[in-house]
Structures are given as C-alpha cells and as structure tokens.
Design an enzyme around this catalytic site. Structure first.
Site, PDB file in Angstrom:
ATOM      1  N   GLY A 117       0.796  -1.228   0.000  1.00 11.74           N
ATOM      2  CA  GLY A 117       0.000   0.000   0.000  1.00 11.74           C
ATOM      3  C   GLY A 117       0.824   1.273   0.000  1.00 11.74           C
ATOM      4  O   GLY A 117       0.277   2.362  -0.162  1.00 11.74           O
ATOM      5  N   CYS A 142     -28.314  -9.333 -16.064  1.00 10.50           N
ATOM      6  CA  CYS A 142     -27.690  -9.066 -17.354  1.00 10.50           C
ATOM      7  C   CYS A 142     -28.624  -9.568 -18.458  1.00 10.50           C
ATOM      8  O   CYS A 142     -29.079 -10.711 -18.418  1.00 10.50           O
ATOM      9  CB  CYS A 142     -26.341  -9.769 -17.441  1.00 10.50           C
ATOM     10  SG  CYS A 142     -25.620  -9.698 -19.093  1.00 10.50           S
ATOM     11  N   CYS A 173     -26.459 -12.572 -20.493  1.00 11.83           N
ATOM     12  CA  CYS A 173     -26.157 -13.869 -19.894  1.00 11.83           C
ATOM     13  C   CYS A 173     -27.049 -14.191 -18.704  1.00 11.83           C
ATOM     14  O   CYS A 173     -26.997 -15.287 -18.175  1.00 11.83           O
ATOM     15  CB  CYS A 173     -24.679 -13.945 -19.492  1.00 11.83           C
ATOM     16  SG  CYS A 173     -24.262 -12.983 -18.044  1.00 11.83           S
ATOM     17  N   CYS A 185     -23.541  -7.139 -18.490  1.00 10.90           N
ATOM     18  CA  CYS A 185     -22.306  -7.267 -17.710  1.00 10.90           C
ATOM     19  C   CYS A 185     -21.274  -6.283 -18.235  1.00 10.90           C
ATOM     20  O   CYS A 185     -21.123  -6.100 -19.437  1.00 10.90           O
ATOM     21  CB  CYS A 185     -21.719  -8.662 -17.859  1.00 10.90           C
ATOM     22  SG  CYS A 185     -22.605  -9.931 -16.991  1.00 10.90           S
ATOM     23  N   CYS A 199     -19.198 -12.395 -19.415  1.00 12.36           N
ATOM     24  CA  CYS A 199     -20.560 -12.468 -19.931  1.00 12.36           C
ATOM     25  C   CYS A 199     -20.656 -13.508 -21.051  1.00 12.36           C
ATOM     26  O   CYS A 199     -21.504 -14.383 -21.034  1.00 12.36           O
ATOM     27  CB  CYS A 199     -20.972 -11.088 -20.441  1.00 12.36           C
ATOM     28  SG  CYS A 199     -22.718 -10.933 -20.798  1.00 12.36           S
TER      29      CYS A 199
END
Lengths: 290, 274
Positions: free
Chosen positions: A40, A249, A252, A274, A280
């Site tokens: 980080g 979606c 899909c 998606c 997808c």
C-alpha cells in the site's frame, strides 16, 4: 514470488523486448519489489515518456513492460471490455514490441492490465493484475500538498478520511463514493484502489493474485501482495456496501456481476449488461441452463 | 518509591504525583537570525493551572508557545511533559510519531485565527469529530452525538451541525475551535491569543466560556496574549516577557496590582483603570 530474469536484448526485433531498455526495467522492478515489501505504500519511480499520452495508462504500461517475459500471456481490459479503444491500443503496442500471445480469457492470462475493473473470474496465484492509476494519492483532493500527505501516511493518522465519510453520511445519509473507494492495506497504509467501482473492492481482499498499481504521470508504484488484508473504510453503524442491481444481465442473465445500464431507442428504455464482456460471453450458455 | 509511600500513609501516597508539574520548561532558547526569539526560558505548569504569558508584540511569546508545544525546534533547553501513565518525558527526545500522538491525545491547540485550527470546508460536526476519528472511534452515531453535546457546550445552535464554519461568525468559529480541541478531554491546552480579532462583547463571551470549561474539565492552560483584562479573569499565574526573556513572574493579581519591573509597570499603566 520470483521475478524472471530480464530477457536479453534481441537484435533482430529491432527494439528491446517489451519496449523498455534493460536499465529502466531494472529500476521499475526495484520499485515494484519495494512496493510489494511495503503493501500500500506509494513508491516513487522514474517514470519514462511512453509512446502514448499520459492518461492512457502509461503507469500500467511501464509496469507491464517491465514484468513481461516471452512466456507470458497478456490480457488488457478497459471498462471491463477487451475491445475498447484503450485496450486495443495497448494490446497492439505489446503485440508489436514483445510478441507475447494476447488473450481475452481471464483464466489463461498471466498478466492482466486493466483500468476500471477487476475481472469477475476469480484470479489465481500465477496471475498479476496491473492497474493503471490516474491519482495514487487518496488524500489529493483534500490536501494538495505532497509533503503533508506523505506525513499523514508516515504517521498513519487517517482521521481526515473518516471525516470525509462522516460528511457524506451527514449530508447524504450514506457514503456516496461509487468508485476509487479508499482502502486500508494490511492495517497500515491507506491506498486508492484506482477508479474501480466499490463493487470490486472486496475482490482485492485476500486475493491470491498480486496487484500492482502504476501511476505514470504521478510517478508512483504501489502494490497489494497476494493474500493481503484489504479493508474498505467504514463506520461500525454505517458499514461498507457495494453496488447492487435489481436487474439481471440481459445477455447472460447473471445477477451477481457488475452491470452497466445501456440506453435503448428514443423512448428512454434501458437494459443492463455485464461490464466484464469476457465473463458475460463465457457464462451466457451456463446461465441459460440454470 | 513504594517504601516511601508506605511511610507516608495511604492517603498521602500520591502527594508526590500531585505536586509533580505537568509541564516543565527548562532553559528553552530559540533565536532567529535577527536576534529575536526567546532566550533561556524556564517555568512550570501544574495540573489544572492556567498560566498567562503576556508581553508586547515581538517579545517572543508566540515563538515560545510554538517551542513548548513541539511545533518548532529549539536551540537549547528541554521541555518535560508528564505523560499520562508514562511519566515525565522530554518532548524533544520523542520521535515525531510519538509527539504527534501526544498532541492528539493529551494536548489541545487554539490558534488566534480559527482558519488555522478549524477545517473551513468540513461541517461543524465533522470538525468536532475529527480528533475522535483520528483516535480510532468508528461509530457515526456516537461521533455525532458527542458533536451535538459539544456544540451545546460552546453555545452553537444544534441545527448548525451540518453547516460549514465558512458560514459562521468569527466568534462562532472560535467557539467551534474550542469544542474541536476539548472534545477528547486534553490535559493541557495551548492558546495563542484566543480572543484576538474579535469584538469586545464576543471576547467576553469566549472568556466566560473558557473559564467555565477550564474549571469543569480541570484543564491546564498556557495562554499567550496581550489582553491584560482577559488574563486577569483567566490566569492563575502570569509570566511577563520582553525581548525574549521572562522579566517578571508571579500570581496574576500580584503582578497586575503590584508590578515590580519597569516594563510591567508601563504595561499595567497603559490599561484604563476601571
């Protein structure tokens, strides 16, 4: 994790493998090693001029270029899709300067360079996620001075970010940060996860894949090593939440992925798809049978 | 130490702790290139005591305050602070991290200009809550509750809790700065001209407020000012500074009613007699 040796200069390619000269690669790899050692923490690096304008992912580009070996397989995504302009440009660039195979399959990629999304397919320990970061400093919009923000990180005094969350709740009733939601890495440094949606923040926590963040214009590299604790900031009584949709979606049928709203026709109707196009496509069939 | 305590009986056991100064300033010197600054300053502050530092502009008051609150480095001397649960420590031998932590947990700093001590683009509630959040409080409801309580204490309307201090009057901003500092119950508060730049009636209100809070919370305060009527109301003891050194020191009434040093006499005589 071992970092493979830098491939030798190959004369007949007409350029160094993966564009950068060995000297630069070494310096970027040193920065990456330091970034991995201090999860980080933003490591300054001598960002190079790349044959693409800043803002097109020159940080991620340099990280990827310094990591690539001839055995790698690269996947590049922009806004979750493999065929947006930025992704195509970067893919074409690496095709030309390294010749490594490109893929859209998340599972087969060893390096995934991305800007706004983390793929829906769970990553594994043999993969490296490279994120292009416009602004590595989570405090930059609050504190313009680099000297001050560095001091804040050194002291680990992150009260001011909680103040911002407080302000959000006081004014809007909730934390209204939709993307680039600040995270605490390994209980120490506060980091910007780059402009990924809050939906993707939990994917960073304890992820088996190494995530490296490169900011070219700001000349910073930071990293989240594999299996590292990553916590999104929250209050005990206002816990961190991610986006969710009532819709599925329309391609899909998925109900557990990050969806994008697409306007249709001129009657104001919309549908959802998606954002991760590969996921997808590969799940369209599976979900139909469910 | 334990043996001695037994001899003195259980009730007298903490006598030594009780009389131990909270802050001990020893020979603090900080000089600027032009020769100004403060020179060889020594004094002590006891728990719950209010010490005033007065003197003309350029006498080194504010420099001294920056030094003893750890915000400026010193050329010579030491500043020993009696940390809660730790004991006396020289603040200049601490690491910066330790010093910042100390300032956050046990100290408060009230600046003359609220702009230096208040976040102008953060709401009043957020301003008051910042210290607690820095100390790790992560409960929105509690933070807000305490912010409300403190607004009440410093006489700011509760429905201003979500307004930014930009929309506040100077006096309100100063009262917000006081609340923001005292919310975590510090033991020692440094004040640099807390009533400077405010009109007389607002000044009086701030002094009243400070007097009540100091007594209620048992705060030790070091207050730098050139406002003599104010220190008479607030301070137990007074230090008079001129050209970087302390020229007179004593109980407030004693110094103001029977000044010995010619400069103090001049300072006191410049006040209109009530």
């Amino acid at each position: 994790m071992t970092i493979d040796p830098i491939p030798p200069f190959v004369e007949d390619v007409g350029t160094n493998f993966a564009y950068l000269d060995p000297q630069t690669k070494r310096s970027i790899r040193r920065a990456i090693l330091k970034a991995v050692a201090i999860p980080g923490y933003q490591v300054p690096f001598d960002s190079r001029e790349m044959p693409m304008p800043p803002g097109w992912g020159t940080g991620g580009l340099q990280v990827t270029a310094s990591l690539l070996t001839p055995d790698d397989t690269l996947k590049v995504i922009d806004q979750g899709t493999d065929d947006a302009t930025n992704a195509i440009t970067i893919r074409a660039f690496f095709s030309k300067v390294s010749g490594v195979p490109m893929t859209e399959r998340t599972e087969s990629a060893t390096i995934i360079q991305t800007r706004h999304r983390i793929p829906e397919t769970p990553l594994n320990e043999n993969q490296i996620l490279v994120l292009q970061v416009p602004q590595p400093e989570p405090f930059r919009r609050l504190i313009p001075s680099e000297k001050e923000t560095r001091k804040i990180h050194a002291l680990g005094n992150y009260g001011l970010m909680s103040v911002m969350l407080y302000e959000n709740i006081a004014r809007l009733g909730r934390v209204a940060i939709a993307y680039d939601y600040p995270v605490r890495v390994h209980d120490r440094y506060l980091a910007s996860p780059s402009p990924i949606p809050t939906f993707d923040n939990p994917k960073l926590d304890n992820s088996p894949a190494l995530a490296i963040f490169g900011a070219g214009r700001e000349k910073r590299i930071y990293a989240i090593p594999p299996f590292t604790k990553v916590r999104s900031l929250e209050f005990d009584d206002y816990t961190f939440t991610t986006q969710s949709w009532e819709a599925r979606c329309s391609l899909c049928g998925s109900s557990h992925t990050y969806l994008e709203q697409i306007g249709q026709g001129d009657k104001g109707s919309t549908r959802y798809v998606c954002s991760d196009t590969y996921y997808c496509k590969s799940h369209a069939h599976a979900d139909e049978q469910r | 130490m334990p043996v001695e305590m037994e001899n003195r009986g259980p009730s007298a056991g903490n006598d030594q702790d009780f009389y131990r100064p909270l802050l001990e300033v020893n020979g603090v010197t900080r000089l600027y290139l032009n020769g100004l600054g403060c020179r060889d300053i020594s004094f002590v502050v006891h728990p719950g005591e209010v010490v005033g530092i007065v003197g003309e502009s350029g006498s080194g008051k504010s420099t001294l305050l920056s030094c003893i609150s750890g915000r400026a480095t010193i050329d010579k001397g030491s500043v020993i602070y009696d940390m809660e649960g730790v004991g006396p420590k020289n603040i200049f031998e601490m690491s910066e991290v330790e010093r910042e932590r100390l300032a956050l947990t046990e100290w408060g700093i009230i600046h003359q200009n609220p702009r230096d001590g208040v976040r102008m683009d953060v709401s009043a509630g957020g301003n008051i809550g910042e210290r607690q959040m820095s100390l790790g409080l992560r409960h929105y409801g509690k933070i807000r509750q305490q912010a409300g309580d403190w607004l009440e204490k410093v006489e700011i309307d509760l429905d201003r809790i979500d307004d930014t201090p930009k929309a506040f009057s100077g006096g309100m901003q100063q009262r917000l700065q006081i609340a923001r500092n005292l919310v975590t119950h510090p033991r020692l508060v440094f004040m640099d001209e807390p009533t400077g730049g405010l009109d007389i009636s607002v000044q009086a209100r701030i002094v009243d407020l400070l007097r009540a809070l100091v007594r209620e919370l048992g705060l030790a305060v070091i207050i730098v000012t050139h406002d003599l009527p104010m220190v008479r109301l607030l301070a137990d003891r007074l230090l008079v500074m001129q050209r970087g050194t302390i020229i007179e020191e004593g109980l407030t009434d004693q110094v103001l009613d029977d000044p010995h040093h010619p400069y103090t006499q001049l300072l006191v005589s410049s006040l209109p007699r009530a």
